[in-house]
Write a protein that holds these residues in place. Structure first.
Motif, short mmCIF file in Angstrom:
data_model
loop_
_atom_site.label_atom_id
_atom_site.label_comp_id
_atom_site.label_asym_id
_atom_site.label_seq_id
_atom_site.Cartn_x
_atom_site.Cartn_y
_atom_site.Cartn_z
N SER A 1 42.75 43.13 49.69
CA SER A 1 44.21 42.72 49.92
C SER A 1 44.52 41.44 49.56
O SER A 1 45.41 41.18 48.94
N ASP A 2 43.51 40.54 49.67
CA ASP A 2 43.60 39.04 48.98
C ASP A 2 43.40 38.90 47.82
O ASP A 2 44.15 38.18 47.02
N ALA A 3 42.48 39.64 47.20
CA ALA A 3 42.18 39.68 45.63
C ALA A 3 43.36 40.05 44.77
O ALA A 3 43.55 39.70 43.73
N ALA A 4 44.28 41.14 45.49
CA ALA A 4 45.40 41.46 44.77
C ALA A 4 46.38 40.43 44.51
O ALA A 4 47.15 40.61 43.64
N GLY A 5 46.27 39.50 45.24
CA GLY A 5 47.40 38.50 44.75
C GLY A 5 46.97 37.37 43.96
O GLY A 5 47.50 36.41 43.75
N THR A 6 45.85 37.38 43.34
CA THR A 6 45.36 36.68 42.19
C THR A 6 45.75 36.97 40.86
O THR A 6 45.92 36.03 40.03
N LEU A 7 46.07 37.98 40.75
CA LEU A 7 46.65 38.55 39.22
C LEU A 7 45.14 38.75 38.40
O LEU A 7 45.28 38.98 37.15
N TRP A 8 44.14 38.66 39.08
CA TRP A 8 43.01 39.01 38.27
C TRP A 8 42.22 40.60 38.64
O TRP A 8 41.25 41.13 38.17
N LEU A 9 43.07 41.17 39.78
CA LEU A 9 42.45 42.52 40.22
C LEU A 9 43.17 43.61 39.68
O LEU A 9 44.48 43.63 39.20
N ASP A 10 42.46 44.73 39.07
CA ASP A 10 42.79 45.71 38.71
C ASP A 10 43.19 46.66 39.87
O ASP A 10 42.56 47.20 40.69
N LEU A 11 44.70 46.60 40.30
CA LEU A 11 44.98 47.20 41.43
C LEU A 11 44.75 48.68 41.79
O LEU A 11 44.17 49.00 42.76
N ALA A 12 44.72 49.48 40.89
CA ALA A 12 44.72 51.07 41.06
C ALA A 12 43.11 51.18 41.04
O ALA A 12 42.94 52.04 42.06
N ALA A 13 42.31 50.68 40.32
CA ALA A 13 41.13 50.71 40.72
C ALA A 13 40.15 49.83 41.72
O ALA A 13 39.03 50.25 41.98
N ARG A 14 40.87 49.00 42.38
CA ARG A 14 40.33 48.16 43.23
C ARG A 14 38.97 47.51 42.74
O ARG A 14 38.01 47.44 43.44
N ARG A 15 39.27 46.78 41.54
CA ARG A 15 38.09 46.10 41.22
C ARG A 15 38.56 44.83 40.32
O ARG A 15 39.61 44.85 39.72
N TRP A 16 37.72 43.85 40.19
CA TRP A 16 38.18 42.69 39.08
C TRP A 16 38.57 43.33 37.63
O TRP A 16 37.81 44.33 37.29
N SER A 17 39.54 42.81 37.13
CA SER A 17 39.66 43.13 35.79
C SER A 17 39.43 42.12 34.80
O SER A 17 39.67 40.71 34.70
N PRO A 18 38.25 42.59 33.76
CA PRO A 18 37.91 41.50 32.89
C PRO A 18 38.97 41.10 31.72
O PRO A 18 38.77 39.93 31.41
N GLU A 19 39.90 41.83 31.74
CA GLU A 19 41.00 41.43 30.95
C GLU A 19 41.82 40.30 31.37
O GLU A 19 42.14 39.31 30.49
N MET A 20 42.31 40.55 32.52
CA MET A 20 43.16 39.41 33.29
C MET A 20 42.16 38.10 33.30
O MET A 20 42.58 37.12 33.19
N LEU A 21 41.03 38.46 33.74
CA LEU A 21 40.09 37.08 33.60
C LEU A 21 40.04 36.44 32.24
O LEU A 21 39.88 35.22 32.40
N ALA A 22 39.78 37.12 31.29
CA ALA A 22 39.56 36.72 29.94
C ALA A 22 40.99 35.78 29.57
O ALA A 22 40.82 34.83 28.82
N ALA A 23 41.96 36.40 29.89
CA ALA A 23 43.27 35.63 29.67
C ALA A 23 43.46 34.42 30.28
O ALA A 23 44.49 33.43 29.67
#
Length: 493
Positions: free
Chosen positions: A169-191
């Motif tokens: 729930s907290d990680a969802a507010g970072t813009l680094w989480l893949d919300l549907a998959a409930r995991r960190w998004s390598p693409e958003m982190l790379a950005a």
């Protein structure tokens, strides 16, 4: 017994619950904000630890904690706590109500065109990822030393268990989480020039994230080795605290910020209306929120500005009445705004002051302005379909019956006041600790509290509010460009 710790913006609250989930004791310790420049909002994380120590000391004076079986964490979302390779702080934390990274939001979405599809959200200055782009541009030496980025409550967890862990729930507010998959998004982190190595391990809010270290236990006067639950961001924790866990359950929060929250069975993003779509603290559940940045904070500001206690302001309003005529309107954009405007430059203001304006008139306008902003948020939440028939009120502002009456009239919905609704996220954190310890089913632990009062929409009050809400909705478009020009002039070189 289970302990819930809620790391808020203005203070840390600790709530102790018994075997049946009843509140046994609670304590709090204050926190202060730093605003070095316009739009900036920062805190020293070490003050969070000091507040935790103080709140636990106060709690121990009320109740024996030797039988404590678990801890849950809740906290303010979106903050950026930056650590080096030795987990030492690199600078003060940049908070959720910091608006300096407006330009970086556009840069982030340009760097990853699928940003809204992955995260389910519009990039906003309050979220964590744009803050890192701001740091890369304006504080490159510090950015180069970053080895770990944590959210506020997860930095507190690091002190408690010695491991970097966050939850959905907290990680969802970072813009680094893949919300549907409930995991960190390598693409958003790379950005943002980061990688998975910079991120904490993820758990669900109901899972054990670690166990209390011996040194932290000794400092806090708690049993060593007890489990610490994943916990939740403040609003998801507040939802757990009032049993808002089934699809369609909804509440309105009058905390420092203001929120209209609805639980969903699936991921339902609507970034175009600046609606937040996040993971809930419970596995397999999501939620949506409309968020305003200054709810109870607006009343607290008026109290400071007039040198009058909040309770005294509300008592004056009770004497003056809620349906009094007048044109005074308040824009509650003291820290910018999110839903529906997404404008960090927006500012608070009174419109319609005359030499006959009283302090009670100003109090009424502040409560109405917050209600009007939340009504706009409710409209945004319902724009894709799905009627929200009633809302439970939580947060410190929910103690005011006058405010709840205004909300009911402005939102045209019944507002339900619950017993203990002001306990809020700390109670939800304690409930998540109980679930993590395996001491009860979801239905048993996340029961709904008893209804203390039901505030139905008052037609006479709604009629009195109508012209002021119309003026309220015209003011922001009329002032938007002026807000932006003012912030540009005041920005640090």
């Amino acid at each position: 017994m289970h302990l819930g710790l809620d790391l808020g913006t203005s203070g840390l609250k600790a709530v102790l619950t018994g075997d049946a989930g009843q509140v046994l004791a609670q304590a709090s310790a204050p926190l202060t904000l730093s605003h070095p420049h316009p739009l900036w909002s920062e805190q020293d994380p070490e003050a969070w630890w000091d507040a935790t120590v103080a709140a636990l000391a106060a709690l121990r004076r009320q109740h024996d904690l030797s039988g404590l079986r678990g801890i849950g964490l809740a906290g303010q979302m979106h903050g950026a706590v930056l650590l080096d390779g030795a987990d030492q702080l690199l600078r003060p934390a940049i908070l959720w109500n910091d608006g300096r990274s407006q330009a970086e939001c556009a840069a982030l979405e340009a760097a990853e065109p699928r940003s809204r599809a992955i995260t389910g959200n519009l990039a906003m200055p309050g979220f964590t990822a744009p803050k890192l782009l701001w740091l890369r541009r304006h504080e490159p030496a510090i950015f180069a030393r970053i080895r770990r980025v944590l959210l506020p409550k997860d930095w507190l967890r690091l002190r408690l268990v010695g491991e970097a862990v966050s939850e959905m729930s907290d990680a969802a507010g970072t813009l680094w989480l893949d919300l549907a998959a409930r995991r960190w998004s390598p693409e958003m982190l790379a950005a943002t020039d980061l990688s998975l190595n910079h991120m904490p391990r993820l758990v669900e809010g109901t899972e054990v994230s670690g166990r209390l270290r011996a040194d932290a236990a000794a400092r806090l006067g708690l049993p060593a080795g007890i489990p610490v639950a994943g916990g939740a961001g403040d609003n998801a924790a507040g939802a757990v605290g009032i049993g808002c866990v089934a699809p369609g359950d909804a509440f309105v929060s009058l905390g420092t910020s203001g929120v209209v929250f609805v639980s969903d069975s699936g991921f339902r993003p609507d970034p175009g209306r600046a609606v937040h779509a996040f993971c809930h603290a419970l596995p397999g559940i999501w939620h949506r929120m409309a968020v305003i940045l200054s709810a109870a904070a607006s009343l607290a500001w008026l109290a400071r500005a007039t040198g009058t206690a909040e309770a005294a302001l509300l008592a004056e309003l009770d004497q003056a009445g809620l349906a009094a005529p007048g044109r005074l309107v308040f824009l509650p954009y003291l820290s910018g705004e999110r839903t529906p405007h997404n404008d960090a430059a927006a500012a608070g203001c009174f419109f319609g002051l005359t030499d006959a304006t009283s302090r009670a008139d100003m109090t009424r306008a502040v409560l109405e302005g917050v209600a009007f902003a939340l009504a706009d948020g409710l409209d945004a939440l319902q724009a894709q379909g799905g009627h929200i028939p009633a809302l439970t009120a939580i947060g410190g502002g929910a103690r005011s019956a006058a405010w709840l009456r205004i909300l009911a009239a402005a939102l045209d919905r019944p507002i339900l006041a619950t017993e203990g609704g002001e306990v809020g996220p700390a109670l939800g954190a304690a409930r998540l600790a109980r679930l993590a310890c395996g001491e009860g089913s979801l239905a048993e632990v996340c029961s709904k509290p008893a209804i203390a009062a039901r505030h139905e929409p008052d037609p006479a009050l709604a009629e009195a509010l109508a012209p002021r809400r119309q003026a309220y909705r015209r003011l922001y478009p009329a002032l938007r460009d002026l807000f932006a020009e003012t912030v540009e002039r005041e920005a640090p070189a």
